[in-house]
Write a protein that holds these residues in place. Structure first.
Motif, PDB file in Angstrom:
ATOM      1  N   LYS A  90     -10.106  33.205  52.454  1.00 29.39           N
ATOM      2  CA  LYS A  90      -9.968  34.637  52.702  1.00 29.39           C
ATOM      3  C   LYS A  90     -10.829  35.054  53.900  1.00 29.39           C
ATOM      4  O   LYS A  90     -11.836  34.428  54.222  1.00 29.39           O
ATOM      5  N   ASN A 120      -7.944  42.294  51.596  1.00 29.59           N
ATOM      6  CA  ASN A 120      -7.037  42.309  50.445  1.00 29.59           C
ATOM      7  C   ASN A 120      -7.640  43.046  49.256  1.00 29.59           C
ATOM      8  O   ASN A 120      -7.306  42.764  48.102  1.00 29.59           O
ATOM      9  N   LYS A 176       5.127  40.221  58.004  1.00 29.43           N
ATOM     10  CA  LYS A 176       4.609  39.592  56.780  1.00 29.43           C
ATOM     11  C   LYS A 176       3.097  39.382  56.876  1.00 29.43           C
ATOM     12  O   LYS A 176       2.358  39.628  55.922  1.00 29.43           O
ATOM     13  N   GLN A 203       1.291  42.675  56.318  1.00 27.31           N
ATOM     14  CA  GLN A 203       1.271  43.054  54.906  1.00 27.31           C
ATOM     15  C   GLN A 203       0.242  42.239  54.129  1.00 27.31           C
ATOM     16  O   GLN A 203      -0.361  42.736  53.172  1.00 27.31           O
ATOM     17  N   GLU A 204       0.008  40.988  54.559  1.00 28.27           N
ATOM     18  CA  GLU A 204      -0.972  40.132  53.891  1.00 28.27           C
ATOM     19  C   GLU A 204      -2.376  40.324  54.451  1.00 28.27           C
ATOM     20  O   GLU A 204      -3.300  39.596  54.081  1.00 28.27           O
TER      21      GLU A 204
END
Length: 361
Positions: free
Chosen positions: A134, A154, A189, A192-193
């Motif tokens: 992460k 996140n 994508k 969004q992540e």
């Protein structure tokens, strides 16, 4: 974006002056930490933060503090926090990590400094292994516990980690030979992540292909397609600007750099498609991310008013803006007007101060 709900289900965007909020557990900064409660002095939905007067003036100081929604929850009843009491934080990802800072908090230590982007690795416990790989931003270094506060993306909150668990992320690589549509899809994508650097790489690769001299692809013949790519990349830069800026009152160099890139991309999108309401909105965001000035506030107001003139089916001047964005644009426009008022007021000399300066001369 979805509403951020408080503990009682009230969207933070809809809370007003006088409503009560609490800092979420594990969100620890120099002037506020998890469990602290306060009263909203001013809510700024467009900027996704609220100006909070905390009950514990000993920690927060006497003045209200701007706190991002991601750190807050509503607290309709007093009593969740006692001044001088530090609540126990949730279990930390690294073994035996202190729940709260144990010593002076530093902006730099070793090869690392505040706001650096890091990638987590080498975490061994069962609860922490999911954090490996992460990305997050460094906040402060606890010189006694020898751990960095890392704001992990996140929505994973603040983690307190040793430097051995930090690494610099590798530069994103774009697979060669991908079609423009695939590059755009992968960019969407990645965004969004919250893999923002990867999203920029994909959008940039797509833009480079379309702007290549002599490109005959169908997408290259449609200026609106490139406008969307530029606007999407601008949104990534705006997000990075906000991420780097954090809770600081002064807009730093890196945040301003992202804002300038967003401004250039959104201006290019407007040039390619003058009816693109999102691009006007994003340019307003970008201009407000730069150092405050009356001229920039006016530019933001101009762009946001054009965006707000749009309709889902096209306004009188053809500008298109999705109905779902109108509330967000309106909120940011109000903020831009307050920014202009503040700049103008700061520029007006104080009469008594001028007289005093004359006497001193």
């Amino acid at each position: 974006p979805p509403h951020r709900l408080g503990a009682m289900g009230t969207p933070l965007e809809e809370m007003g002056t006088g409503d009560r909020v609490r800092v979420q557990g594990g969100r620890n900064f120099e002037k506020f930490h998890g469990g602290m409660e306060g009263t909203i002095v001013e809510n700024n939905p467009g900027n996704k933060n609220a100006l909070v007067q905390f009950d514990d003036a000993g920690t927060a100081g006497p003045d209200p503090i701007a706190v991002a929604y991601r750190h807050l929850e509503c607290a309709p009843e007093r009593g969740g926090y006692r001044a001088g009491h530090v609540p126990t934080a949730p279990s930390q990802p690294a073994a035996k990590a202190p729940a709260e800072p144990q010593g002076p908090l530093l902006d730099e230590h070793g090869e690392w400094k505040m706001r650096d982007l890091v990638q987590l690795h080498g975490l061994q416990s069962a609860t922490a292994q999911e954090l490996n790989g992460k990305l997050g931003r460094l906040r402060r270094f606890d010189s006694v516990a020898e751990r960095w506060e890392v704001d992990v993306r996140n929505g994973l909150g603040i983690k307190r980690l040793k430097e051995d668990n930090l690494a610099r992320p590798q530069k994103p690589q774009v697979d060669p030979g991908l079609a423009v549509a695939d590059l755009k899809e992968r960019g969407n994508k990645a965004f969004q992540e919250q893999a923002y650097e990867e999203a920029i790489a994909y959008y940039s690769a797509a833009i480079d292909v379309l702007e290549e001299e002599g490109c005959q692809l169908p997408e290259a013949q449609d200026p609106k397609y490139t406008a969307v790519l530029c606007s999407n990349r601008a949104q990534v830069y705006i997000t990075l600007c906000r991420e780097v800026h954090g809770e600081e009152k002064i807009i730093g160099r890196e945040a301003r750099s992202y804002a300038m890139k967003a401004n250039m991309d959104s201006a290019r999108a407007i040039e390619l498609d003058p009816t693109f309401g999102k691009a006007y909105y994003r340019r307003g965001c970008a201009v407000l991310g730069m150092a405050p000035s009356a001229s920039r506030a006016k530019e933001a107001i101009y762009c946001l008013e054009i965006a707000l003139s749009g309709r889902a089916s096209g306004g009188a001047d053809g500008v298109i803006l999705p109905n779902a964005m109108r509330h967000e644009v309106s909120g940011l426009l109000d903020y831009a007007k307050r920014r202009l008022d503040a700049c103008v007021e700061a520029a007006v000399p104080d009469v008594e101060q001028c007289r005093e300066n004359c006497r001193q001369q």
